[in-house]
Design a protein around this motif. Structure first.
Motif, mmCIF file in Angstrom:
data_model
loop_
_atom_site.group_PDB
_atom_site.id
_atom_site.type_symbol
_atom_site.label_atom_id
_atom_site.label_comp_id
_atom_site.label_asym_id
_atom_site.label_seq_id
_atom_site.Cartn_x
_atom_site.Cartn_y
_atom_site.Cartn_z
ATOM 1 N N THR A 1 43.088 43.625 27.246
ATOM 2 C CA THR A 1 42.060 43.597 28.290
ATOM 3 C C THR A 1 42.632 44.011 29.637
ATOM 4 O OG1 THR A 1 40.962 41.778 27.128
ATOM 5 C CG2 THR A 1 40.308 42.166 29.410
ATOM 6 N N VAL A 2 43.828 43.537 29.941
ATOM 7 C CA VAL A 2 44.465 43.866 31.222
ATOM 8 C C VAL A 2 44.667 45.374 31.345
ATOM 9 C CG1 VAL A 2 46.581 43.644 32.590
ATOM 10 C CG2 VAL A 2 45.572 41.624 31.505
ATOM 11 N N VAL A 3 45.147 45.996 30.268
ATOM 12 C CA VAL A 3 45.345 47.456 30.287
ATOM 13 C C VAL A 3 44.010 48.161 30.505
ATOM 14 C CG1 VAL A 3 46.014 49.467 28.920
ATOM 15 C CG2 VAL A 3 47.426 47.401 28.867
ATOM 16 N N GLY A 4 42.977 47.731 29.785
ATOM 17 C CA GLY A 4 41.664 48.341 29.934
ATOM 18 C C GLY A 4 41.117 48.197 31.344
ATOM 19 N N GLN A 5 41.211 46.989 31.908
ATOM 20 C CA GLN A 5 40.701 46.754 33.266
ATOM 21 C C GLN A 5 41.557 47.462 34.317
ATOM 22 O OE1 GLN A 5 37.805 45.967 32.554
ATOM 23 N NE2 GLN A 5 37.434 43.934 33.407
ATOM 24 N N VAL B 1 45.324 43.479 39.723
ATOM 25 C CA VAL B 1 45.096 43.427 38.275
ATOM 26 C C VAL B 1 46.411 43.298 37.521
ATOM 27 C CG1 VAL B 1 44.275 44.736 36.277
ATOM 28 C CG2 VAL B 1 42.933 44.712 38.384
ATOM 29 N N LEU B 2 47.416 44.074 37.918
ATOM 30 C CA LEU B 2 48.700 44.057 37.219
ATOM 31 C C LEU B 2 49.406 42.716 37.373
ATOM 32 C CD1 LEU B 2 50.412 45.937 35.506
ATOM 33 C CD2 LEU B 2 51.587 46.687 37.577
ATOM 34 N N SER B 3 49.468 42.194 38.584
ATOM 35 C CA SER B 3 50.157 40.912 38.814
ATOM 36 C C SER B 3 49.425 39.767 38.142
ATOM 37 C CB SER B 3 50.295 40.655 40.314
ATOM 38 O OG SER B 3 49.032 40.634 40.952
#
Length: 499
Positions: free
Chosen positions: A59-63, A257-259
């Motif tokens: 999900t993180v990669v997608g967002q 988003v990354l952190s």
């Protein structure tokens, strides 16, 4: 005329006083991993078991891909209203208006979902009382009132409160995660096998996508990340109050988003590895607090609850701030009911007071609708996950179609990574939207349908009154022109603004 993005005050009446950390804090505060994980971890355990946490990094990669596309648009059109403005100007004003209305529907339901968590799950655990629909309603209403007052009084104070809360959340979540790993390891409580257990769900058909009206166990796990890693675009909604927004905002959104993704995953691993009996934990109304209390003791558990209250209040504050700016931006363009009143900016506060009051009243109405239901929290966070997925999908589609005719970037581009980013974002959003075919999301789908229906009726009124030509947006070079607070602004042809 050149747009002056470094001026102390934009001619809309808003002050440009937000720097990088303020912009980052807005994105980080809206997402708020403490809020999202505390709210939805129990649902993931019940639908997907311990191994459901592995949907989080996907999900993180997608967002993150979505955030990069939003960053590319914010660098080309740094203006309040984000997706509403972008789609209106690049695709078509009608599609842009619908995007703005869906964004409005999202913001008014997500602030209720976030603030309702305080009364429904946290304060009862902290003070040991039984939550009821009545006291949940009353407490949530008071929390929302405090947030509305702060937003109406001062953007600067609001952001100072948010920056402080975000700083506390970052330090607290990092410290808590480290403490859980260290104490759990010393006590021999860390069980990494829990990270791959499907309990209490079972292994049968675990990885299947599901049927026509039901989603499989693992797909449902994506709701944890989809509900949490959302709202990063709120930084773009404050573009007209941000210094050098074309450079600052894309960076702030991606970094947030990354952190949040990395810190959130580490925290989920710690909580799940220390969960003990996953089936028993799934029955807890506050499973995260239950794990922390069992490992670190009740004092630390209560400190966590206070930390989460601060995080949730900060999250709701940012949502309220973003919601009022969207209402104001659409009212400034005469595209929102009651625009004559809602477009006004206080000459002393430099805030849209009328829009702030309106947003508060509408969110109270949404709270009244959902507060009486037995599964209010699930319905609220489900609707607050479906709506942004629709916004993201519409914006990404518009970007993919119109990318070669976009205005020049003023600070950030995707370069050679543009096509891979578009593909990854598109695949992710299609997958996410398909999850909502599950029958358990019937009420959220109904809310979305009703809100879109109301929006279509008002859009029909606008078209009958003005025609398609009357919805033409002002040219980007006119964004920082002074908008008279009392006289209407009509766009009679593309690229012109007449009073």
């Amino acid at each position: 005329m050149e747009t002056s993005h470094s001026s102390k005050q934009s001619s809309s009446g808003m002050k440009r006083e937000l720097g990088w950390y303020a912009s980052f804090s807005v994105a980080f505060g809206f997402v708020s991993i403490a809020t999202g994980i505390f709210t939805t971890y129990g649902a993931v355990l019940n639908t997907s078991g311990g191994r459901g946490i592995w949907a989080w990094p996907i999900t993180v990669v997608g967002q993150l891909m979505v955030a990069l596309i939003f960053g590319a648009l914010a660098a080309r059109m740094p203006i309040s209203g984000y997706a509403y403005q972008w789609v209106s100007r690049i695709a078509h004003p009608i599609w842009g208006w619908l995007m703005g209305w869906v964004s409005f529907a999202f913001l008014i339901v997500v602030v209720v979902a976030v603030d309702y968590t305080i009364s429904a799950t946290i304060l009862p655990a902290l003070f040991g009382y039984v939550a009821t629909p009545a006291n949940n309603w009353a407490i949530t209403a008071v929390v929302m009132l405090l947030q509305a007052i702060l937003v109406a009084i001062s953007t600067r104070i609001t952001n100072k409160v948010n920056e402080t809360a975000v700083t506390i959340q970052i330090i607290g979540m990092i410290g808590l995660t480290i403490l859980l790993f260290v104490v759990g390891s010393i006590a021999g409580q860390l069980d990494l096998n829990q990270l791959f257990s499907s309990a209490p769900v079972g292994d049968a058909d675990y990885w299947t996508f599901g049927g026509v009206t039901d989603a499989g166990p693992f797909p449902l796990a994506f709701l944890l990340g989809a509900f949490t890693i959302v709202g990063f675009e709120s930084a773009a909604n404050l573009a007209e109050e941000t210094k050098n927004p074309a450079r600052v905002i894309p960076k702030a959104m991606a970094q947030a988003v990354l952190s949040l993704g990395i810190l959130g995953m580490l925290f989920l691993v710690a909580i799940t590895a220390l969960a003990g009996d996953l089936t028993e934990l799934a029955g807890s109304s506050t499973p995260v607090a239950t794990v922390i209390t069992s490992v670190l003791g009740p004092v630390v558990g209560n400190i966590l609850l206070v930390l989460v209250v601060i995080s949730i209040f900060s999250c709701g504050l940012v949502i309220t701030l973003s919601g009022t700016r969207l209402v104001w931006a659409m009212a400034r363009d005469q595209r929102f009911p009651g625009w004559q009143f809602l477009r006004k900016v206080s000459p002393t506060r430099h805030t849209p007071l009328a829009a702030s009051l309106f947003f508060f009243v509408i969110t109270q109405a949404v709270l009244a609708i959902f507060a009486g239901t037995t599964d209010a929290l699930f319905s609220l966070f489900s609707a607050a996950t479906l709506l942004p997925a629709m916004i993201y999908a519409g914006t990404v589609l518009m970007y993919a179609i119109k990318r070669k005719s976009l205005p020049p970037s003023q600070g950030f581009t995707l370069g050679r990574w543009e096509i891979p980013v578009i593909i990854l974002a598109s695949v992710w959003l299609i997958y996410e939207l398909l999850i909502f075919r599950d029958d358990s999301f019937a009420q959220p789908r109904l809310y979305v349908a009703i809100m879109i229906g109301i929006g279509v009726l008002y859009l029909a009124y606008l078209l009958i009154r003005r025609g398609i030509h009357g919805l033409t947006m002002p040219d980007m070079t006119d964004v920082d022109k002074t908008f008279d607070a009392d006289e209407p602004v009509h766009s009679d042809s593309p690229g012109t603004v007449q009073k």
